[in-house]
Scaffold this motif. Structure first.
Motif, PDB file in Angstrom:
ATOM      1  N   PHE A  77      13.429 -27.779  29.815  1.00 31.61           N
ATOM      2  CA  PHE A  77      14.669 -27.866  30.575  1.00 31.61           C
ATOM      3  C   PHE A  77      15.740 -27.012  29.909  1.00 31.61           C
ATOM      4  CE2 PHE A  77      12.160 -31.520  31.522  1.00 31.61           C
ATOM      5  CZ  PHE A  77      12.345 -31.704  32.880  1.00 31.61           C
ATOM      6  N   ALA A  78      16.729 -26.632  30.683  1.00 29.38           N
ATOM      7  CA  ALA A  78      17.795 -25.768  30.189  1.00 29.38           C
ATOM      8  C   ALA A  78      18.734 -26.481  29.219  1.00 29.38           C
ATOM      9  CB  ALA A  78      18.599 -25.209  31.356  1.00 29.38           C
ATOM     10  N   VAL A  83      16.478 -33.026  30.264  1.00 30.18           N
ATOM     11  CA  VAL A  83      15.428 -33.827  29.629  1.00 30.18           C
ATOM     12  C   VAL A  83      15.672 -35.305  29.924  1.00 30.18           C
ATOM     13  CG1 VAL A  83      14.451 -34.574  27.410  1.00 30.18           C
ATOM     14  CG2 VAL A  83      14.975 -32.152  27.805  1.00 30.18           C
ATOM     15  N   ASP A  84      16.893 -35.756  29.694  1.00 31.25           N
ATOM     16  CA  ASP A  84      17.213 -37.173  29.889  1.00 31.25           C
ATOM     17  C   ASP A  84      17.025 -37.605  31.341  1.00 31.25           C
ATOM     18  OD1 ASP A  84      17.788 -37.477  27.184  1.00 31.25           O
ATOM     19  OD2 ASP A  84      19.948 -37.180  27.464  1.00 31.25           O
ATOM     20  N   ALA A  85      17.399 -36.759  32.290  1.00 34.19           N
ATOM     21  CA  ALA A  85      17.252 -37.098  33.703  1.00 34.19           C
ATOM     22  C   ALA A  85      15.775 -37.208  34.085  1.00 34.19           C
ATOM     23  CB  ALA A  85      17.961 -36.063  34.571  1.00 34.19           C
ATOM     24  N   ALA A  86      14.950 -36.253  33.634  1.00 35.05           N
ATOM     25  CA  ALA A  86      13.517 -36.294  33.937  1.00 35.05           C
ATOM     26  C   ALA A  86      12.858 -37.494  33.256  1.00 35.05           C
ATOM     27  CB  ALA A  86      12.849 -34.993  33.506  1.00 35.05           C
ATOM     28  N   THR A  96       4.736 -44.624  30.719  1.00 34.36           N
ATOM     29  CA  THR A  96       4.803 -45.387  29.474  1.00 34.36           C
ATOM     30  C   THR A  96       5.519 -44.530  28.435  1.00 34.36           C
ATOM     31  OG1 THR A  96       2.707 -46.479  29.960  1.00 34.36           O
ATOM     32  CG2 THR A  96       3.428 -46.472  27.647  1.00 34.36           C
ATOM     33  N   PRO A  97       6.663 -45.008  27.916  1.00 32.05           N
ATOM     34  CA  PRO A  97       7.369 -44.207  26.909  1.00 32.05           C
ATOM     35  C   PRO A  97       6.571 -44.161  25.604  1.00 32.05           C
ATOM     36  CG  PRO A  97       8.429 -46.344  27.174  1.00 32.05           C
ATOM     37  CD  PRO A  97       7.331 -46.277  28.200  1.00 32.05           C
ATOM     38  N   LEU A  98       6.466 -42.967  25.033  1.00 34.93           N
ATOM     39  CA  LEU A  98       5.798 -42.802  23.743  1.00 34.93           C
ATOM     40  C   LEU A  98       6.814 -42.490  22.650  1.00 34.93           C
ATOM     41  CD1 LEU A  98       2.717 -40.677  24.886  1.00 34.93           C
ATOM     42  CD2 LEU A  98       2.861 -43.162  24.565  1.00 34.93           C
ATOM     43  N   LYS A  99       7.754 -41.594  22.941  1.00 35.46           N
ATOM     44  CA  LYS A  99       8.819 -41.234  21.998  1.00 35.46           C
ATOM     45  C   LYS A  99      10.039 -40.866  22.826  1.00 35.46           C
ATOM     46  CE  LYS A  99       9.975 -37.346  19.387  1.00 35.46           C
ATOM     47  NZ  LYS A  99       9.563 -36.114  18.752  1.00 35.46           N
ATOM     48  N   GLU A 100      11.101 -41.625  22.677  1.00 30.37           N
ATOM     49  CA  GLU A 100      12.318 -41.347  23.450  1.00 30.37           C
ATOM     50  C   GLU A 100      12.866 -39.980  23.095  1.00 30.37           C
ATOM     51  OE1 GLU A 100      15.337 -44.234  23.972  1.00 30.37           O
ATOM     52  OE2 GLU A 100      13.932 -45.911  23.828  1.00 30.37           O
ATOM     53  N   PRO A 101      13.479 -39.294  24.072  1.00 30.35           N
ATOM     54  CA  PRO A 101      14.060 -37.986  23.768  1.00 30.35           C
ATOM     55  C   PRO A 101      15.054 -38.080  22.611  1.00 30.35           C
ATOM     56  CG  PRO A 101      14.023 -38.333  26.128  1.00 30.35           C
ATOM     57  CD  PRO A 101      13.639 -39.645  25.491  1.00 30.35           C
ATOM     58  N   TYR A 109      15.209 -30.662  21.342  1.00 33.92           N
ATOM     59  CA  TYR A 109      15.385 -32.034  21.801  1.00 33.92           C
ATOM     60  C   TYR A 109      14.193 -32.351  22.688  1.00 33.92           C
ATOM     61  CZ  TYR A 109      17.888 -35.927  24.146  1.00 33.92           C
ATOM     62  OH  TYR A 109      18.290 -37.133  24.638  1.00 33.92           O
ATOM     63  N   SER A 110      13.449 -33.418  22.373  1.00 36.05           N
ATOM     64  CA  SER A 110      12.282 -33.715  23.203  1.00 36.05           C
ATOM     65  C   SER A 110      11.875 -35.170  23.112  1.00 36.05           C
ATOM     66  CB  SER A 110      11.094 -32.824  22.816  1.00 36.05           C
ATOM     67  OG  SER A 110      10.518 -33.236  21.600  1.00 36.05           O
TER      68      SER A 110
END
Length: 144
Positions: A77-78, A83-86, A96-101, A109-110
């Protein structure tokens, strides 16, 4: 010699209807739906969801127990807001969340999530790899 490219990524899924529902809720639009596979158009390539048993048979391995493998699909993402929106949309769709951004060691940032079949996706902003106006990733030449 073949060019360095991928034309189609196919993910084996346990339940095609459930997988299709997840990707629809995440905002993906199918362009072709067949009894055992669903295709999504991406920029210059495609993503397919293929029932695992049918995929194993298509590979010449009827009855094989296919897994997800050690692979990560990534969407860049730009900016961090993208990232947060997706991320929020994927979780609302059932990921299933694995690692929050979060800020990462390489300066970007990922975050990571798994789809309902365990396929891992990374959502990232890399300030060193710009995206063009269509969202295509450009890796700068280190010699430039």
């Amino acid at each position: 010699m073949p060019r360095q490219r991928v034309s189609l990524i196919t993910l084996g899924v346990r339940d095609l209807d459930r997988a299709r529902a997840f990707y629809a809720a995440w905002g993906w639009e199918a362009v072709q739906t067949l009894p055992s596979v669903v295709f999504y158009r991406m920029d210059g390539m495609a993503l397919g969801l293929f029932g695992r048993d049918d995929l194993a048979a298509d590979q010449g391995q009827p009855g094989a127990a296919l897994g997800t493998g050690a692979i990560t699909l990534a969407q860049n993402f730009a900016d961090r807001d993208g990232v947060d929106a997706a991320w929020a949309l994927a979780l609302a769709a059932g990921a299933t969340p694995l690692k929050e951004p979060q800020a990462v060691f390489w300066g970007g940032y990922s975050g990571y999530f798994a789809d309902p079949d365990g396929h891992v996706w990374e959502l990232a902003h890399n300030p060193y790899w710009p995206l063009d106006q269509d969202g295509r990733l450009h890796i700068p030449d280190p010699e430039a």
